[in-house]
Design an enzyme around this catalytic site. Structure first.
Site, PDB file in Angstrom:
ATOM      1  N   GLY A  14     -52.683  98.886  51.480  1.00 52.13           N
ATOM      2  CA  GLY A  14     -51.464  98.332  52.074  1.00 52.13           C
ATOM      3  C   GLY A  14     -51.150  96.892  51.714  1.00 52.13           C
ATOM      4  CB  SER A  15     -52.038  94.589  48.970  1.00 47.73           C
ATOM      5  OG  SER A  15     -51.661  95.234  47.790  1.00 47.73           O
ATOM      6  CG  ASN A  16     -47.274  96.674  46.850  1.00 49.03           C
ATOM      7  OD1 ASN A  16     -46.569  95.811  46.338  1.00 49.03           O
ATOM      8  ND2 ASN A  16     -48.230  97.308  46.175  1.00 49.03           N
ATOM      9  NE  ARG A  67     -46.881 119.039  46.631  1.00 50.85           N
ATOM     10  CZ  ARG A  67     -47.880 118.154  46.592  1.00 50.85           C
ATOM     11  NH1 ARG A  67     -47.752 116.991  47.186  1.00 50.85           N
ATOM     12  NH2 ARG A  67     -49.001 118.421  45.964  1.00 50.85           N
ATOM     13  NE  ARG A  93     -49.085 114.729  50.606  1.00 49.19           N
ATOM     14  CZ  ARG A  93     -49.561 115.968  50.454  1.00 49.19           C
ATOM     15  NH1 ARG A  93     -50.830 116.165  50.170  1.00 49.19           N
ATOM     16  NH2 ARG A  93     -48.775 117.024  50.578  1.00 49.19           N
ATOM     17  CG  HIS A 111     -45.565 103.471  38.570  1.00 47.59           C
ATOM     18  ND1 HIS A 111     -46.434 104.453  38.996  1.00 47.59           N
ATOM     19  CD2 HIS A 111     -45.776 103.315  37.244  1.00 47.59           C
ATOM     20  CE1 HIS A 111     -47.147 104.874  37.959  1.00 47.59           C
ATOM     21  NE2 HIS A 111     -46.761 104.208  36.886  1.00 47.59           N
TER      22      HIS A 111
END
Ligand code: GRF
Length: 205
Positions: A14-16, A67, A93, A111
């Site tokens: 969770g750094s972003n 899914r 996911r 990304h």
């Protein structure tokens, strides 16, 4: 003006997420985080959200048969909160076409490559293996094809002699933490239009 309400989807560190929490801590930032969803319990990103008093939901994909079933519940869960934009931030996911189409143009991702180069996993290993001189990161709208979609922001990073996947990842991550909040700001300020699947930023020539 009302702030853009975000839902951040995570699976890990969770750094972003933290970069978005930090950006939103500024009263002048035009977005706020309404919800953090993780598909994995106990991850660091959930701690970061709790520390910032942001509502969290854990929805484990392991509790679902398919899914599509997981994604349908994910959509319903998010819809209960009043959110405008979904930000994937290390959400590990693949999302079903139904989910992506439901949130079309309201779903973005970060990304760690200069897309369209190096889609998929193990980007930094592959970049070094290929002897690239540069890499970087990309914030983009999500489309059904993985790691494709209109590009909002990119940052370029030099691959240094002696870099390994970890050192390169760390340098790219620093840039991720800059461009994700910048991309969210552009959207929140209403400065983004998508024309023929390309992002046009108002005010840019
Ligand atoms: C980042 O490198 C992001 O680009 C990729 O997954 C990683 C997540 O890191 N999609 P973090 O959980 O935000 O620290």
């Amino acid at each position: 003006m009302a702030k853009l309400k975000l839902c951040i989807l995570i699976s890990g560190r969770g750094s972003n997420l933290q970069s978005l929490i930090d950006a939103c801590a500024d009263d002048a930032f035009p977005a706020e985080i309404a919800l953090v969803v993780s598909n994995i319990d106990g991850v660091q990103g959930l701690e970061r959200a709790k520390k910032a008093n942001i509502p969290t939901t854990i929805l484990s994909h392991k509790d679902f048969k398919s899914r599509e079933a997981f994604d349908a519940t994910l959509s319903e869960t998010i819809s209960r909160f009043d959110v405008d934009l979904l930000c994937l931030a290390g959400f590990m996911r693949i999302l079903s076409d139904e989910f992506v189409n439901h949130w079309f143009d309201r779903l973005i991702n970060i990304h760690p490559s200069l897309l369209p180069a190096y889609k998929g996993l193990h980007v930094h290993e592959r970049v070094i293996e290929a002897g690239e001189s540069h890499s970087g990161c990309t914030v983009h709208y999500v489309r059904p094809d993985m790691d494709s979609g209109p590009i909002i922001k990119q940052a370029k990073v030099t691959v240094e002699a002696g870099d390994n996947a970890d050192t390169l990842a760390a340098r790219v991550l620093e840039q991720e933490h800059i461009i994700y909040p910048e991309a969210v700001r552009l959207i929140a300020e209403g400065r983004i239009r998508i024309e023929n699947e390309c992002v046009v930023i108002d005010g840019n020539t």
